[in-house]
Design a protein around this motif. Sequence first.
Motif, PDB file in Angstrom:
ATOM      1  N   VAL A   1     -42.860  77.404  21.871  1.00  0.00           N
ATOM      2  CA  VAL A   1     -43.313  77.349  23.255  1.00  0.00           C
ATOM      3  C   VAL A   1     -42.165  76.803  24.075  1.00  0.00           C
ATOM      4  O   VAL A   1     -41.684  75.705  23.820  1.00  0.00           O
ATOM      5  CB  VAL A   1     -44.528  76.407  23.397  1.00  0.00           C
ATOM      6  CG1 VAL A   1     -44.915  76.269  24.858  1.00  0.00           C
ATOM      7  CG2 VAL A   1     -45.687  76.918  22.573  1.00  0.00           C
ATOM      8  N   ILE A   2     -41.696  77.592  25.045  1.00  0.00           N
ATOM      9  CA  ILE A   2     -40.584  77.108  25.857  1.00  0.00           C
ATOM     10  C   ILE A   2     -41.132  76.581  27.172  1.00  0.00           C
ATOM     11  O   ILE A   2     -41.860  77.270  27.880  1.00  0.00           O
ATOM     12  CB  ILE A   2     -39.531  78.188  26.090  1.00  0.00           C
ATOM     13  CG1 ILE A   2     -38.866  78.495  24.749  1.00  0.00           C
ATOM     14  CG2 ILE A   2     -38.470  77.724  27.068  1.00  0.00           C
ATOM     15  CD1 ILE A   2     -38.800  79.916  24.445  1.00  0.00           C
ATOM     16  N   MET A   3     -40.807  75.322  27.459  1.00  0.00           N
ATOM     17  CA  MET A   3     -41.343  74.662  28.647  1.00  0.00           C
ATOM     18  C   MET A   3     -40.243  74.345  29.629  1.00  0.00           C
ATOM     19  O   MET A   3     -39.107  74.079  29.254  1.00  0.00           O
ATOM     20  CB  MET A   3     -42.064  73.369  28.258  1.00  0.00           C
ATOM     21  CG  MET A   3     -43.272  73.616  27.386  1.00  0.00           C
ATOM     22  SD  MET A   3     -44.242  72.119  27.173  1.00  0.00           S
ATOM     23  CE  MET A   3     -44.823  71.854  28.827  1.00  0.00           C
ATOM     24  N   ASN A   4     -40.625  74.376  30.911  1.00  0.00           N
ATOM     25  CA  ASN A   4     -39.681  74.021  31.963  1.00  0.00           C
ATOM     26  C   ASN A   4     -40.457  73.480  33.152  1.00  0.00           C
ATOM     27  O   ASN A   4     -41.418  74.106  33.600  1.00  0.00           O
ATOM     28  CB  ASN A   4     -38.875  75.264  32.366  1.00  0.00           C
ATOM     29  CG  ASN A   4     -37.868  74.946  33.449  1.00  0.00           C
ATOM     30  OD1 ASN A   4     -37.304  73.850  33.470  1.00  0.00           O
ATOM     31  ND2 ASN A   4     -37.651  75.890  34.342  1.00  0.00           N
ATOM     32  N   GLU A   5     -40.061  72.337  33.633  1.00  0.00           N
ATOM     33  CA  GLU A   5     -40.672  71.724  34.814  1.00  0.00           C
ATOM     34  C   GLU A   5     -42.189  71.711  34.769  1.00  0.00           C
ATOM     35  O   GLU A   5     -42.853  72.083  35.732  1.00  0.00           O
ATOM     36  CB  GLU A   5     -40.187  72.443  36.077  1.00  0.00           C
ATOM     37  CG  GLU A   5     -38.720  72.157  36.341  1.00  0.00           C
ATOM     38  CD  GLU A   5     -38.216  72.818  37.612  1.00  0.00           C
ATOM     39  OE1 GLU A   5     -38.904  73.712  38.126  1.00  0.00           O
ATOM     40  OE2 GLU A   5     -37.145  72.416  38.074  1.00  0.00           O
ATOM     41  N   GLY A   6     -42.723  71.291  33.628  1.00  0.00           N
ATOM     42  CA  GLY A   6     -44.165  71.110  33.527  1.00  0.00           C
ATOM     43  C   GLY A   6     -44.962  72.383  33.316  1.00  0.00           C
ATOM     44  O   GLY A   6     -46.185  72.354  33.369  1.00  0.00           O
ATOM     45  N   ARG A   7     -44.258  73.493  33.115  1.00  0.00           N
ATOM     46  CA  ARG A   7     -44.961  74.757  32.887  1.00  0.00           C
ATOM     47  C   ARG A   7     -44.480  75.381  31.599  1.00  0.00           C
ATOM     48  O   ARG A   7     -43.380  75.116  31.135  1.00  0.00           O
ATOM     49  CB  ARG A   7     -44.657  75.730  34.023  1.00  0.00           C
ATOM     50  CG  ARG A   7     -45.333  75.389  35.316  1.00  0.00           C
ATOM     51  CD  ARG A   7     -45.392  76.623  36.190  1.00  0.00           C
ATOM     52  NE  ARG A   7     -45.957  76.297  37.483  1.00  0.00           N
ATOM     53  CZ  ARG A   7     -45.244  75.823  38.494  1.00  0.00           C
ATOM     54  NH1 ARG A   7     -43.944  75.628  38.337  1.00  0.00           N
ATOM     55  NH2 ARG A   7     -45.814  75.532  39.635  1.00  0.00           N
ATOM     56  N   ILE A   8     -45.342  76.285  31.069  1.00  0.00           N
ATOM     57  CA  ILE A   8     -44.922  77.043  29.897  1.00  0.00           C
ATOM     58  C   ILE A   8     -44.243  78.320  30.370  1.00  0.00           C
ATOM     59  O   ILE A   8     -44.802  79.080  31.153  1.00  0.00           O
ATOM     60  CB  ILE A   8     -46.126  77.358  28.998  1.00  0.00           C
ATOM     61  CG1 ILE A   8     -46.627  76.065  28.348  1.00  0.00           C
ATOM     62  CG2 ILE A   8     -45.757  78.376  27.927  1.00  0.00           C
ATOM     63  CD1 ILE A   8     -47.842  76.234  27.494  1.00  0.00           C
ATOM     64  N   GLU A   9     -43.018  78.549  29.908  1.00  0.00           N
ATOM     65  CA  GLU A   9     -42.281  79.739  30.320  1.00  0.00           C
ATOM     66  C   GLU A   9     -42.610  80.918  29.417  1.00  0.00           C
ATOM     67  O   GLU A   9     -42.747  82.046  29.865  1.00  0.00           O
ATOM     68  CB  GLU A   9     -40.771  79.474  30.267  1.00  0.00           C
ATOM     69  CG  GLU A   9     -40.290  78.463  31.279  1.00  0.00           C
ATOM     70  CD  GLU A   9     -39.830  79.105  32.592  1.00  0.00           C
ATOM     71  OE1 GLU A   9     -39.424  80.278  32.576  1.00  0.00           O
ATOM     72  OE2 GLU A   9     -39.896  78.429  33.637  1.00  0.00           O
ATOM     73  N   GLN A  10     -42.682  80.651  28.128  1.00  0.00           N
ATOM     74  CA  GLN A  10     -42.961  81.732  27.192  1.00  0.00           C
ATOM     75  C   GLN A  10     -43.463  81.164  25.874  1.00  0.00           C
ATOM     76  O   GLN A  10     -43.048  80.093  25.446  1.00  0.00           O
ATOM     77  CB  GLN A  10     -41.692  82.559  26.943  1.00  0.00           C
ATOM     78  CG  GLN A  10     -41.972  83.827  26.162  1.00  0.00           C
ATOM     79  CD  GLN A  10     -40.734  84.721  26.041  1.00  0.00           C
ATOM     80  OE1 GLN A  10     -39.673  84.406  26.572  1.00  0.00           O
ATOM     81  NE2 GLN A  10     -40.884  85.841  25.345  1.00  0.00           N
ATOM     82  N   VAL A  11     -44.383  81.893  25.235  1.00  0.00           N
ATOM     83  CA  VAL A  11     -44.854  81.533  23.903  1.00  0.00           C
ATOM     84  C   VAL A  11     -44.607  82.728  23.009  1.00  0.00           C
ATOM     85  O   VAL A  11     -44.896  83.863  23.396  1.00  0.00           O
ATOM     86  CB  VAL A  11     -46.367  81.218  23.907  1.00  0.00           C
ATOM     87  CG1 VAL A  11     -46.829  80.766  22.533  1.00  0.00           C
ATOM     88  CG2 VAL A  11     -46.698  80.179  24.958  1.00  0.00           C
ATOM     89  N   GLY A  12     -44.094  82.494  21.834  1.00  0.00           N
ATOM     90  CA  GLY A  12     -43.896  83.620  20.931  1.00  0.00           C
ATOM     91  C   GLY A  12     -43.230  83.201  19.645  1.00  0.00           C
ATOM     92  O   GLY A  12     -42.863  82.035  19.468  1.00  0.00           O
ATOM     93  N   SER A  13     -43.087  84.164  18.734  1.00  0.00           N
ATOM     94  CA  SER A  13     -42.382  83.872  17.488  1.00  0.00           C
ATOM     95  C   SER A  13     -40.914  83.640  17.841  1.00  0.00           C
ATOM     96  O   SER A  13     -40.448  84.086  18.897  1.00  0.00           O
ATOM     97  CB  SER A  13     -42.515  85.046  16.534  1.00  0.00           C
ATOM     98  OG  SER A  13     -41.781  86.147  17.047  1.00  0.00           O
TER      99      SER A  13
END
Lengths: 297, 355
Positions: B208-220
């Motif tokens: 899970v890639i996070m930035n500024e309190g939000r999720i940017e992308q989820v994936g393998s």
Amino acid sequence: MAGATTLSVHSRRRAKPRVITEPAWLRRTLILIALAFLGLFLVLPLVAVFSQALEKGIGVYFAAIREPDALAAIRLTLLIAAIAVPLNVAFGLAAAWAIAKFSFPGKNLLITLIDLPFSVSPVISGLIFVLLFGLQGWLGPFLREHDIKIIFALPGMVLATLFVTFPFVARELIPLMQEQGSEEEEAALVLGSSGLQTFWRVTLPNIKWGLLYGVILCNARAMGEFGAVSVVSGHIRGRTNTMPLHVEILYNEYNFAAAFAVASLLALLALATLALKKIAEGRVHGELAGDTDSTAA
Amino acid sequence: MSIQVRDITKTFGAFTALRDVTLEVPPGDLLALLGPSGSGKTTLLRIISGLEVPDSGQVLVHGEDVTDQPLRDRRVGFVFQHYALFRHMTVFENVAFGLRVRPRAERPSKAEIRERVMRLLQLVQLEQLTHRYPSQLSGGQRQRVALARALAVEPKILLLDEPFGALDAKVRKELRTWLRRLHDEIHVTSVFVTHDQEEALEVADRVVIMNEGRIEQVGSPEEVYHHPKTPFVYNFLGNVNLFHSRVENGKAYLGNTLIEVPKTGIHDSREAKVFIRPHLLNIERSQNGRTAFGARILHLNPAGPMVKVELETEWGDNILVELSQDRYRTLGLRKEEYVYVSPKEFQVYAEDYSI
């Protein structure tokens, strides 16, 4: 303190390059001045206390201590310390816990207030209680009606002592607990321990030497306090006289041998305190070093 | 057991750490929360554990809402960044702690505790060090004690905050593969926080890639690395060269060179960003009709598996190219030489995305 002394021993062994040390004559002069000062103002009086106390022989010395009024003073001093110290331990722990582990409005004010007894003259602290609980004081009429004696009695002396020794435990624990942080407590809570279990099993063991250090200082001050207690005591021989007050009375009666005999007991307490303090101090450093140096490794 | 996070928002004073974060972790997964510092990943982890309370939103473990459950009833295993071992307890006592503090009715017998602790210490290969204190252990050993301690309470879920953050590079790699193997063995749903993309991509089932309190992308790991959804993700996962460009008639400009934009629905745009990873750029001696732009070599670093070449493009940007050692030797590159650079693969983001 301990860190500084070991450092200086270390540096002497590995002779420092000349550029960063002072010339020998200056170093020796400075050491000499410090030692002379120490001798004149600390060692000499201490020696004087014991030599004066024993001037008329060991028999007189013990007679002075065993005298009923002296014994009463010793008992009262111990009693006051026995009440004041545990109360201040409880307070100090609570305050340090609150300040170190939580943030809340008024935190800085609380830190400042804890220091208040250090900055107020003990005589004033005593007078505060007279103003509050004395016959002419705010609560005087109420207390008289209910036949409660606070001023010129044990409760007043305990209150005055409490006030004066207020900061010792808290001041010692706050920086220690702040330094240690609350990660270990969090870990304990996640592992399912209750608040009380966390306190007994994690918090208290981590600060025990710091706490002991605070207790030692608190106790020394509680037993040695003169000004504040003097104001609220009333100086009733055998009843409201603590050791420091008893010394003063004996001295004013030109009973020097007896005065110094009782004083020597207080001096012994001071020496014992110093020794205990030294031991506890080393352990406090250990408590701090426990985890901090190693996280970098 | 599965973890579900629904619409979590958390603020600290004026700072918003998490905004409307929703996430699902399937049972048995090993998931990485990846992001720069301040992206909210640790806050999210602490909210899942119960150490932090969200302003709004819910946390569900195995379908059960645990948002308001007291910490001690949640049965989560938490490994702290700096381990938070009890400094006055031995390794054995540390691991036994979670069992010892249970209410009498649920507490295992002394013999059981002993057996369980020893089994865990074997699992983390520390059975020789049971009587040591934390200060007598190395960083890697402490980390494993912390893990054993967290596992001792048989947690429903395991949460790890920067588990390898405080270790040196070599120990870190060892522990990484070891954690992966351990997870395959015990299979407890786990979430770990990291700012190291290599670590996340290597260890986790899902990232899970996070930035500024939000999720940017989820994936393998493969998905997020090869198909980054946003410029931020592309940028964050590995080195990248950024070209400020514009898109016209399905072609993007790199300086004066036109490159064909694949048909992914990118419209003409005055401003676009072209990302190209250093190893997806090729260096040629001559242009030879290829899509390539000119550049001058500023610096060469042949140490390591790939040769790193720093160049200045004809329009004055600095870029980084990674070549194989073979290719480097074939070309025989020198400093200050003028060469041609051609992109093998690239990603174009029109300006309606923001980094």
